[in-house]
Enzyme design. Structure first.
Site, PDB file in Angstrom:
ATOM      1  N   LYS A  34       0.797  -1.147   0.006  1.00 16.32           N
ATOM      2  CA  LYS A  34      -0.304   0.108   0.074  1.00 16.32           C
ATOM      3  C   LYS A  34       0.923   1.343  -0.018  1.00 16.32           C
ATOM      4  CE  LYS A  34      -0.438  -0.268   5.017  1.00 16.32           C
ATOM      5  NZ  LYS A  34      -0.948   0.289   5.828  1.00 16.32           N
ATOM      6  N   TYR A 254      17.644  29.841   7.211  1.00 16.18           N
ATOM      7  CA  TYR A 254      16.583  30.627   7.571  1.00 16.18           C
ATOM      8  C   TYR A 254      16.451  30.741   9.084  1.00 16.18           C
ATOM      9  CZ  TYR A 254      14.457  30.578   2.941  1.00 16.18           C
ATOM     10  OH  TYR A 254      14.120  30.720   1.585  1.00 16.18           O
TER      11      TYR A 254
HETATM   12  C1  LIG Z   1      -3.748  -4.337   8.583  1.00 14.64           C
HETATM   13  C2  LIG Z   1      -2.191  -4.264   8.345  1.00 14.64           C
HETATM   14  N1  LIG Z   1      -1.535  -5.155   8.359  1.00 14.64           N
HETATM   15  C3  LIG Z   1      -0.044  -5.250   7.992  1.00 14.64           C
HETATM   16  C4  LIG Z   1       0.338  -3.795   8.022  1.00 14.64           C
HETATM   17  C5  LIG Z   1       2.076  -3.958   7.789  1.00 14.64           C
HETATM   18  O1  LIG Z   1       2.533  -3.326   9.023  1.00 14.64           O
HETATM   19  P1  LIG Z   1       4.139  -3.389   9.171  1.00 14.64           P
HETATM   20  O2  LIG Z   1       4.474  -2.204   8.057  1.00 14.64           O
HETATM   21  O3  LIG Z   1       4.348  -2.722  10.471  1.00 14.64           O
HETATM   22  O4  LIG Z   1       4.636  -4.559   8.807  1.00 14.64           O
HETATM   23  C6  LIG Z   1      -0.371  -2.764   8.019  1.00 14.64           C
HETATM   24  C7  LIG Z   1       0.415  -1.387   8.132  1.00 14.64           C
HETATM   25  O5  LIG Z   1      -0.206  -0.484   8.465  1.00 14.64           O
HETATM   26  C8  LIG Z   1      -1.637  -2.837   8.149  1.00 14.64           C
HETATM   27  O6  LIG Z   1      -2.631  -2.042   8.377  1.00 14.64           O
END
Ligand SMILES: Cc1ncc(COP(=O)(O)O)c(C=O)c1O
Length: 356
Positions: A34, A254
């Site tokens: 994602k 700055y």
């Molecule tokens: C439902 C879910 N599973 C797995 C993950 C993966 O988490 P991580 O990046 O801490 O391994 C996420 C990340 O936000 C998540 O929302």
């Protein structure tokens, strides 16, 4: 040409993926890609993850991008669909949904035959204390039993609020998960993100969902990627574009926040918050030059930072590592009061992207 470059190391990504396999040999892997593969560029990353069992994404658009790129693996929509219309698209495109509220269950049941005809699993989310998404323990068992009775193949899913620490809520979340899993047996289970993959080998069950560890950053505040035997996938670099010698009492940047205490050789580097480099720095921050830590001085600007290269051989054109192998993104994040996840995800489009 302005040098601000993000290098994506596919071998490192494969190495980290194989670490998941070593740590969770019996579980299937849902690689979390994602948010554009945590800012790494989904297109570059998918090829390196070809042995994954599934991809995890936050919305339909992200899932469709994976299908458009030609990948056939399972995809899990970890927040499910956001409307009834999306349900038709997910079925057509062989995408699996999570259900975390009743309306989503209704949409699923309304499309039961088409969903089942595609042999798609449904992920049912338990809210065991994170209090973002999911059914509470007193209702989820009925939902699962109903879905099973309708012929659905269910995966019980849960997400830890504190997998990165020893918070007391962990035990309660595990207790609830095991209770539902037991009372609704047989049912597949999935509750481990990166931190939980390391921490709870006994809870890997059918599917693990690694995200940050794939990209070679740490989910833990007190363990580095080296401790976890992971390799940073992203190296973010820029170049020295100017040199200035300043005298004691002269200020930099700055707000004139930094005042030199002695004669100082400054190098100006072509990177700034316009590229996604963080400006906050509540603590002293560093870059790396030839593996050596070099301190930032003064405020980060939109396009430039200043670093103290006194005594170093660092002419114009010298490559500066903002994060990567030598200066870990987690350490840059820590210096800026945030986490590696955020820095990786919020890079802008300005840096040029290259694969190595
Ligand atoms: C439902 C879910 N599973 C797995 C993950 C993966 O988490 P991580 O990046 O801490 O391994 C996420 C990340 O936000 C998540 O929302």
């Amino acid at each position: 040409m302005r040098q601000a470059t993000v290098y994506i190391d596919r071998e490192a990504l494969q190495y980290n993926f194989n670490r998941v396999k070593q740590l969770a040999p019996k579980a299937k892997i849902v690689s979390m890609v994602k948010a554009n593969a945590y800012g790494h560029g989904v297109k570059d990353c998918l090829a390196a993850l070809e042995n994954t069992d599934a991809f995890g994404v936050a919305c339909l658009e992200e899932a469709l991008e994976i299908r458009q790129l030609g990948y056939k693996q399972d995809i899990t929509l970890i927040e499910g669909v956001f409307s009834a219309d999306e349900m038709h698209v997910v079925i057509e495109q062989n995408i699996e949904v999570i259900v975390h509220h009743q309306q989503q269950v209704d949409w699923l049941l309304a499309n039961k035959d088409a969903y089942l005809a595609k042999n798609l699993k449904v992920w049912v989310k338990l809210n065991s204390g994170m209090n973002r998404l999911g059914f509470k323990i007193d209702v989820i068992k009925n939902i699962i039993n109903q879905l099973k009775a309708e012929g659905f193949n269910c995966v019980l899913a849960m997400h830890f609020a504190n997998a990165d620490s020893d918070h007391p809520l962990n035990d309660e979340q595990i207790r609830q998960f095991l209770e539902v899993k037991n009372d609704c047996a047989p049912i597949m289970g999935s509750c481990c993100n990166s931190a939980a993959i390391y921490k709870y080998p006994e809870l890997h069950f059918d599917y693990v969902r690694p995200g940050i560890m794939l990209y070679g950053a740490t989910p833990f505040a007190d363990k580095s990627v080296h401790d976890l035997d992971l390799k940073p996938v992203m190296t973010f670099t820029a170049e020295i574009i100017a040199l200035n010698t300043i005298q004691a009492g002269e200020a930099v940047g700055y707000g004139s926040l930094y005042i030199a205490e002695k004669e100082t050789q400054l190098a100006i580097v072509s990177i700034g918050y316009g590229d996604g480099y963080p400006r906050a720095f509540p603590k002293q921050n560093f870059v790396a030059i030839n593996g050596q830590k070099v301190a930032l001085v003064g405020r980060v600007a939109m396009d430039m930072i200043a670093i103290d290269v006194t005594g170093l051989n660092a002419p114009i054109g010298t490559k500066v590592e903002l994060w990567g192998q030598n200066r870990l993104v987690d350490d840059v994040a820590e210096a800026n009061g945030t986490i590696g996840y955020e820095l990786l995800c919020r890079l802008s489009n300005r840096p040029v992207r290259k694969q190595i």
